[in-house]
Write a protein that holds these residues in place. Sequence first.
Motif, PDB file in Angstrom:
ATOM      1  N   SER A 116       0.833  -1.206   0.000  1.00 31.47           N
ATOM      2  CA  SER A 116       0.000   0.000   0.000  1.00 31.47           C
ATOM      3  C   SER A 116       0.863   1.249   0.000  1.00 31.47           C
ATOM      4  CB  SER A 116      -0.923   0.028   1.232  1.00 31.47           C
ATOM      5  OG  SER A 116      -1.733  -1.125   1.299  1.00 31.47           O
ATOM      6  N   THR A 140      -2.073  -2.807  -3.811  1.00 31.65           N
ATOM      7  CA  THR A 140      -1.809  -3.891  -4.760  1.00 31.65           C
ATOM      8  C   THR A 140      -1.825  -5.199  -3.987  1.00 31.65           C
ATOM      9  OG1 THR A 140      -0.429  -2.487  -6.160  1.00 31.65           O
ATOM     10  CG2 THR A 140      -0.191  -4.872  -6.416  1.00 31.65           C
ATOM     11  N   GLU A 142      -1.642  -9.449  -3.973  1.00 29.18           N
ATOM     12  CA  GLU A 142      -1.100 -10.585  -4.712  1.00 29.18           C
ATOM     13  C   GLU A 142      -1.372 -11.861  -3.927  1.00 29.18           C
ATOM     14  OE1 GLU A 142       3.279 -12.364  -6.062  1.00 29.18           O
ATOM     15  OE2 GLU A 142       3.114 -10.451  -4.986  1.00 29.18           O
ATOM     16  N   GLN A 152      -5.856  -4.571  -7.834  1.00 32.61           N
ATOM     17  CA  GLN A 152      -5.476  -3.228  -7.413  1.00 32.61           C
ATOM     18  C   GLN A 152      -6.725  -2.408  -7.138  1.00 32.61           C
ATOM     19  OE1 GLN A 152      -3.033  -1.734 -10.646  1.00 32.61           O
ATOM     20  NE2 GLN A 152      -1.143  -2.407  -9.641  1.00 32.61           N
ATOM     21  N   TRP A 153      -6.663  -1.563  -6.148  1.00 34.05           N
ATOM     22  CA  TRP A 153      -7.759  -0.643  -5.872  1.00 34.05           C
ATOM     23  C   TRP A 153      -7.252   0.499  -4.983  1.00 34.05           C
ATOM     24  CZ3 TRP A 153      -7.323  -5.344  -3.330  1.00 34.05           C
ATOM     25  CH2 TRP A 153      -7.256  -5.294  -1.934  1.00 34.05           C
ATOM     26  N   THR A 154      -8.066   1.504  -4.872  1.00 32.19           N
ATOM     27  CA  THR A 154      -7.761   2.632  -3.987  1.00 32.19           C
ATOM     28  C   THR A 154      -8.905   2.794  -2.999  1.00 32.19           C
ATOM     29  OG1 THR A 154      -6.527   3.750  -5.737  1.00 32.19           O
ATOM     30  CG2 THR A 154      -7.223   5.091  -3.866  1.00 32.19           C
TER      31      THR A 154
END
Length: 501
Positions: A116, A140, A142, A152-154
């Motif tokens: 992050s 991110t 994994e 992936q996100w915010t």
Amino acid sequence: MADTKREIERKYESDDSGLPDLTGVGGVAAVLDKGLMELDATYYDTADERLADAALTLRRRTGGSDAGWHLKFPVGPGVRDEIRAPLSDTIPEEIAALVRSRVRDAELIPLVRLRSARDVRHLVDADGALLAEASVDAVTAERLGGGGGAAQWTEIEVELADDGDPAFLDLVEKRLRKAGVRRSKSPSKLARALEQTGGHRRRSRKKGEPAPMTAGDHVLAYLRAQRDVLVELDPAVRRDVPDSVHRMRVATRRARSTLRSFRSVLDRTVTDPIGVELKWLAGALGIDRDQEVMAERLTAALAALPPGLVTGPVHERLAAWSESRHGGAHAHVTGVLDSRRYLTLLDTLDGLLADPPLRKAAGKQPDKVIAKAVDKDLMTLSALVEQALGAPPGEERDVAVHEARKKAKRTRYAAEAATTALGKPARSLTKAMKNLTTLLGEHQDSVMTRLTLRELSAVAHAAGESAFTYGVLYGREEARAAQAEAELPGLWKEIGSGASV
């Protein structure tokens, strides 16, 4: 050494617009830019995700101000207790112990890695005091171990400052909603990562399970609930959380009572050995619980005495006795929870619930089968109460009252197990048995407290101290027991007039 932090936070979906201006919200005088943090966390779980299934998260994180091992327990919506331990290459034993009741012999393996980029803001009031920390996290995820995906996100995260008012988060959320920001659908980063990287999530037992229909269904549902309580309370007992030992001991007794009361439903050749192990566990937990009850009772009784009746260092001796007894008792309980015998018991309960040894009556309608079992317990209890009422004062009556108390508890737990099947009659009997066990428990606590007072008095006398106060407390305990004995006939008559399911 691990420490604990209560974490109160909310997570929100975020887009490229970042964090809306929160100045003026709930006393926010300024929003301070604290810079960008790079966080790298590896989450551990069993291969079948037992921790995730219980909403627990275990991670090893580097970066930021709190690098180390973090174990999070859910407390309520948006509230978790985070247990922290220093950074190391392997899972610290004190952290591993807190998940042992769920993990058992399974291996904890790296499951997900989350990196992050955290853009941090501090929300402060006019005096510069921290109200909350708000951050925008570019995440991110994994999946580890091969065959997994990535995502992936915010998101926006708002965490309340220590000892802050949770209502402040409502005000922040109101502002965020006006700006078009919505709550995250996932309760945690790990949950979202598991969903988006192809990891399976086991179905919670509390959702989608058919309602109990047969007598066996009802008995197993109650027994399953007690098994769940044992597993869930294990970490709290290890952490010495107030009342956790008592609650775990009650669950153990409920499970054992269920196996004994409903032998017409479950084959006793299978369940009796499990009952022996549950009795052992309850006894081990009782060492700590009985001492806790005694210390509370004596402390309250001493505080109620007029100063003129307190002679000698009674407060100091009681405090020393309580501390020494509790420390030894807690160490013993922790040892029990780490033992192979205890873990085998949990495995055995799991096996029993997965493949229950049902008898023919288990497939019948619950009203007659369960009611018959509860009424049988009630009949035995009636004989024991009458025996206690007829016993002469002294040791014989004390023993008889104690036996009636134990049977009253078993009858209470049987009535509890019958509640979903029998409704109001079972609830009424449960309430009546609770009143009875409370009264009989007061009597038994008085008996045990008097034994303790004799011991403390003898030690004080040998040390050249006055034993007068111990004698005063002893006399008051005698009066409390006599009062319980005087109330028993009336309470039992009241219960007996309508006790049945």
